[in-house]
Design a protein around this motif. Structure first.
Motif, PDB file in Angstrom:
ATOM      1  N   LEU A  39      10.624   0.724  -0.138  1.00  0.00           N
ATOM      2  CA  LEU A  39      12.039   0.437   0.070  1.00  0.00           C
ATOM      3  C   LEU A  39      12.504   0.882   1.448  1.00  0.00           C
ATOM      4  O   LEU A  39      13.185   0.135   2.153  1.00  0.00           O
ATOM      5  CB  LEU A  39      12.877   1.117  -1.022  1.00  0.00           C
ATOM      6  N   VAL A  40      12.108   2.073   1.869  1.00  0.00           N
ATOM      7  CA  VAL A  40      12.544   2.602   3.168  1.00  0.00           C
ATOM      8  C   VAL A  40      11.981   1.758   4.310  1.00  0.00           C
ATOM      9  O   VAL A  40      12.721   1.319   5.197  1.00  0.00           O
ATOM     10  CB  VAL A  40      12.129   4.082   3.328  1.00  0.00           C
ATOM     11  N   VAL A  41      10.678   1.506   4.295  1.00  0.00           N
ATOM     12  CA  VAL A  41      10.058   0.735   5.369  1.00  0.00           C
ATOM     13  C   VAL A  41      10.553  -0.712   5.333  1.00  0.00           C
ATOM     14  O   VAL A  41      10.854  -1.299   6.375  1.00  0.00           O
ATOM     15  CB  VAL A  41       8.521   0.796   5.265  1.00  0.00           C
ATOM     16  N   GLY A  42      10.659  -1.295   4.153  1.00  0.00           N
ATOM     17  CA  GLY A  42      11.144  -2.673   4.033  1.00  0.00           C
ATOM     18  C   GLY A  42      12.559  -2.827   4.551  1.00  0.00           C
ATOM     19  O   GLY A  42      12.875  -3.785   5.263  1.00  0.00           O
ATOM     20  N   VAL A  49       0.832  -1.204   0.000  1.00  0.00           N
ATOM     21  CA  VAL A  49       0.000   0.000   0.000  1.00  0.00           C
ATOM     22  C   VAL A  49       0.866   1.254   0.000  1.00  0.00           C
ATOM     23  O   VAL A  49       0.502   2.277  -0.576  1.00  0.00           O
ATOM     24  CB  VAL A  49      -0.948  -0.013   1.227  1.00  0.00           C
ATOM     25  N   ASN A  50       2.043   1.189   0.604  1.00  0.00           N
ATOM     26  CA  ASN A  50       2.927   2.352   0.735  1.00  0.00           C
ATOM     27  C   ASN A  50       4.028   2.332  -0.316  1.00  0.00           C
ATOM     28  O   ASN A  50       5.206   2.133  -0.010  1.00  0.00           O
ATOM     29  CB  ASN A  50       3.539   2.377   2.142  1.00  0.00           C
ATOM     30  N   THR A  51       3.654   2.580  -1.562  1.00  0.00           N
ATOM     31  CA  THR A  51       4.648   2.588  -2.640  1.00  0.00           C
ATOM     32  C   THR A  51       4.932   3.994  -3.162  1.00  0.00           C
ATOM     33  O   THR A  51       5.690   4.154  -4.115  1.00  0.00           O
ATOM     34  CB  THR A  51       4.172   1.712  -3.815  1.00  0.00           C
ATOM     35  N   GLY A  70      15.678  -4.305  11.410  1.00  0.00           N
ATOM     36  CA  GLY A  70      15.116  -4.597  12.729  1.00  0.00           C
ATOM     37  C   GLY A  70      15.107  -6.080  13.041  1.00  0.00           C
ATOM     38  O   GLY A  70      15.434  -6.488  14.163  1.00  0.00           O
ATOM     39  N   PHE A  71      14.738  -6.909  12.069  1.00  0.00           N
ATOM     40  CA  PHE A  71      14.756  -8.356  12.282  1.00  0.00           C
ATOM     41  C   PHE A  71      16.171  -8.858  12.531  1.00  0.00           C
ATOM     42  O   PHE A  71      16.398  -9.700  13.400  1.00  0.00           O
ATOM     43  CB  PHE A  71      14.152  -9.095  11.092  1.00  0.00           C
ATOM     44  N   ILE A  72      17.130  -8.360  11.765  1.00  0.00           N
ATOM     45  CA  ILE A  72      18.519  -8.792  11.946  1.00  0.00           C
ATOM     46  C   ILE A  72      19.023  -8.391  13.329  1.00  0.00           C
ATOM     47  O   ILE A  72      19.629  -9.208  14.041  1.00  0.00           O
ATOM     48  CB  ILE A  72      19.417  -8.217  10.828  1.00  0.00           C
ATOM     49  N   LEU A  73      18.783  -7.142  13.725  1.00  0.00           N
ATOM     50  CA  LEU A  73      19.217  -6.697  15.055  1.00  0.00           C
ATOM     51  C   LEU A  73      18.507  -7.478  16.162  1.00  0.00           C
ATOM     52  O   LEU A  73      19.132  -7.856  17.164  1.00  0.00           O
ATOM     53  CB  LEU A  73      18.964  -5.201  15.227  1.00  0.00           C
ATOM     54  N   GLY A  74      17.226  -7.749  15.998  1.00  0.00           N
ATOM     55  CA  GLY A  74      16.490  -8.533  16.987  1.00  0.00           C
ATOM     56  C   GLY A  74      17.029  -9.941  17.114  1.00  0.00           C
ATOM     57  O   GLY A  74      17.119 -10.487  18.215  1.00  0.00           O
TER      58      GLY A  74
END
Length: 92
Positions: free
Chosen positions: A41-44, A21-23, A50-54
């Protein structure tokens, strides 16, 4: 399917819908330059980082306590191997 698997599937579907939705293009300021980049791209990219750091922060660490437990477990296994046949028969 387990609850964890269902939760991950639902979360992935919601995240995909949110990203699709946010393109729209947005101005992204980085140091001294401004670049027009898709929100997708920015949000992805932020989600992936975030997943990698978590994952890195959330994984278990080897501590002295964990090493002591491993040593005790290993000693128990070695002691079990040192039992005589008569002792094993008695335990079983």
């Amino acid at each position: 399917m387990s609850t964890k698997t269902i939760f991950i599937i639902v979360l992935t579907i919601l995240l995909t819908i949110f990203l699709m939705v946010n393109t729209d293009p947005v101005d992204f300021n980085f140091l001294v330059t401004t670049v027009a980049v898709s929100k997708l791209l920015v949000v992805g990219l932020c989600i992936v980082i975030g997943f990698i750091l978590g994952f890195i922060v959330g994984r278990p660490r080897k501590t002295v306590k964990n090493l002591d437990a491993e040593i005790e477990r290993h000693s128990a296994i070695e002691n079990k191997k040192a039992l005589s046949d008569e002792d094993r028969d008695y335990i079983n």
